[in-house]
Design an enzyme around this catalytic site. Structure first.
Site, PDB file in Angstrom:
ATOM      1  N   HIS A 127       0.855  -1.199   0.000  1.00  0.00           N
ATOM      2  CA  HIS A 127       0.000   0.000   0.000  1.00  0.00           C
ATOM      3  C   HIS A 127       0.888   1.245   0.000  1.00  0.00           C
ATOM      4  O   HIS A 127       1.931   1.274   0.663  1.00  0.00           O
ATOM      5  CB  HIS A 127      -0.917  -0.013   1.227  1.00  0.00           C
ATOM      6  N   GLU A 203      -4.140   1.971  -7.299  1.00  0.00           N
ATOM      7  CA  GLU A 203      -4.482   3.066  -6.390  1.00  0.00           C
ATOM      8  C   GLU A 203      -3.577   4.266  -6.686  1.00  0.00           C
ATOM      9  O   GLU A 203      -2.481   4.376  -6.129  1.00  0.00           O
ATOM     10  CB  GLU A 203      -4.272   2.635  -4.936  1.00  0.00           C
TER      11      GLU A 203
HETATM   12  P1  13P Z   1      -9.855   5.938   0.375  1.00  0.00           P
HETATM   13  O1  13P Z   1     -11.003   5.094  -0.100  1.00  0.00           O
HETATM   14  O2  13P Z   1     -10.048   6.478   1.761  1.00  0.00           O
HETATM   15  O3  13P Z   1      -9.486   6.976  -0.632  1.00  0.00           O
HETATM   16  O4  13P Z   1      -8.583   4.975   0.507  1.00  0.00           O
HETATM   17  C1  13P Z   1      -8.272   4.166  -0.547  1.00  0.00           C
HETATM   18  C2  13P Z   1      -7.254   3.218  -0.080  1.00  0.00           C
HETATM   19  O5  13P Z   1      -6.137   3.577   0.215  1.00  0.00           O
HETATM   20  C3  13P Z   1      -7.661   1.817   0.058  1.00  0.00           C
HETATM   21  O6  13P Z   1      -6.559   1.012   0.307  1.00  0.00           O
END
Ligand code: 13P
Length: 323
Positions: A127, A203
């Site tokens: 992450h 992401e």
């Molecule tokens: P948000 O949905 O709070 O933007 O976070 C996304 C995330 O990092 C999921 O791992």
């Protein structure tokens, strides 16, 4: 497992399902992953949140919901899970991280085997918050991916570009993400039969927690690109013309001979279509449908909205409708 002969174990449920055509249509099953991050603050709140989320009606067995609480709540939630929703629940558990060694002098770490023994099935790895705040490198992430696959758990590998790269355009973002994937997935091909256990969450860093999600069309393009990159890395669809015959053999429960270096997974109809790519970054009930309706996007990794039961419930509804 041999990779150049008759694969005697290919009659497993998993492979048969793959070859029976599961996930082939645009109505691919959707996967929602709740990343609670460092929330909530007490075990009681965590149990309450888990119960609320688990109580949402999950009627489509093709839809999958994974809850990833902080480590400290995992074992209580496992016990709580069977008492509040029973073992037949479709809700799965995931961890937010893992360490690459099995045991030893590694203060504060948690191994893949420990997670598996608890009943965890998924692990989020790489992450961007861990890359940023804990200086996790691609090399560390790669070790975590290998260990986790080896333990038989499913990996949710996060990849995504920072804002300065995205400002240069989608091509630059794709280059960045490809580089991450190639570094994070080094030597994964030696776990060929584990490849189906690999999920990538795209992401873009600038979209996380900012309320500024990506444009769904661009996410879909990135998701397709990621599937192509994975396809190239794992030699998917090198012999697409052989697929129908092999598929028929599988449906009849016959063993199939594969050319050297190829795997059953490689022959899935649609080839790279088999890889699951999720989107994460400011997903909420107002925008979830725009992402999930795209056939290239197989689900969502959700932070903020996943700890708000009402909001998350709406997203679950949307995802089930689109599964
Ligand atoms: P948000 O949905 O709070 O933007 O976070 C996304 C995330 O990092 C999921 O791992």
């Amino acid at each position: 497992m041999r990779t150049n002969g008759i694969h005697a174990n290919l009659s497993s449920d998993f492979v048969l399902r793959k070859f029976a055509g599961e996930n082939e249509s645009n109505n691919m099953k959707k996967l929602l992953v709740a990343n609670w991050k460092l929330n909530p603050q007490t075990l009681n709140e965590a149990k309450k949140l888990f119960k609320e989320v688990s109580n949402f009606k999950i009627h489509d067995p093709r839809f999958e919901l994974v809850i990833c609480p902080p480590f400290s709540y995992l074992s209580s939630i496992v016990s709580h899970k069977s008492s509040v929703i029973g073992h037949r629940s479709l809700v799965k558990l995931g961890a937010q991280d893992v360490f690459w060694e099995d045991k030893g002098a590694y203060t504060g770490e948690v191994s893949a085997a420990m997670l598996k023994n608890l009943g965890v099935e998924y692990v989020i790895i790489g992450h961007s918050e861990r890359r940023r705040w804990l200086n996790e490198t691609d090399e560390m992430i790669n070790k975590k991916v290998l260990t986790t696959l080896k333990a038989g758990l499913k990996v949710i590998l996060c990849a995504g570009e920072p804002l300065n790269i995205r400002r240069k355009g989608l091509v630059a973002a794709k280059r960045f993400v490809k580089n991450q994937l190639q570094n994070d997935l080094k030597n994964v091909s030696s776990f060929k039969f584990q490849v189906p256990r690999l999920i990538v969450a795209y992401e873009p860093i600038w979209a996380i927690g900012t309320g500024r999600p990506d444009k769904p069309e661009q996410t879909a393009e990135m998701a397709k690109f990621i599937k192509d990159v994975l396809g190239a890395m794992f030699h998917v669809s090198r012999f697409p013309e052989a697929e129908p015959r092999r598929k028929a053999s599988f449906q009849r429960g016959k063993q199939v001979r594969y050319p050297e270096g190829e795997t059953a997974f490689s022959y899935g109809a649609g080839g790279a279509g088999k890889f699951q790519v999720l989107y994460g970054g400011s997903v909420n009930s107002g925008n979830a449908e725009m992402f999930l309706e795209k056939k290239e996007i197989d689900g969502a990794l959700i932070g903020g909205a996943s700890v708000k039961p009402k909001e998350f419930g709406k997203i679950i509804k949307i995802a089930q409708r689109l599964s």
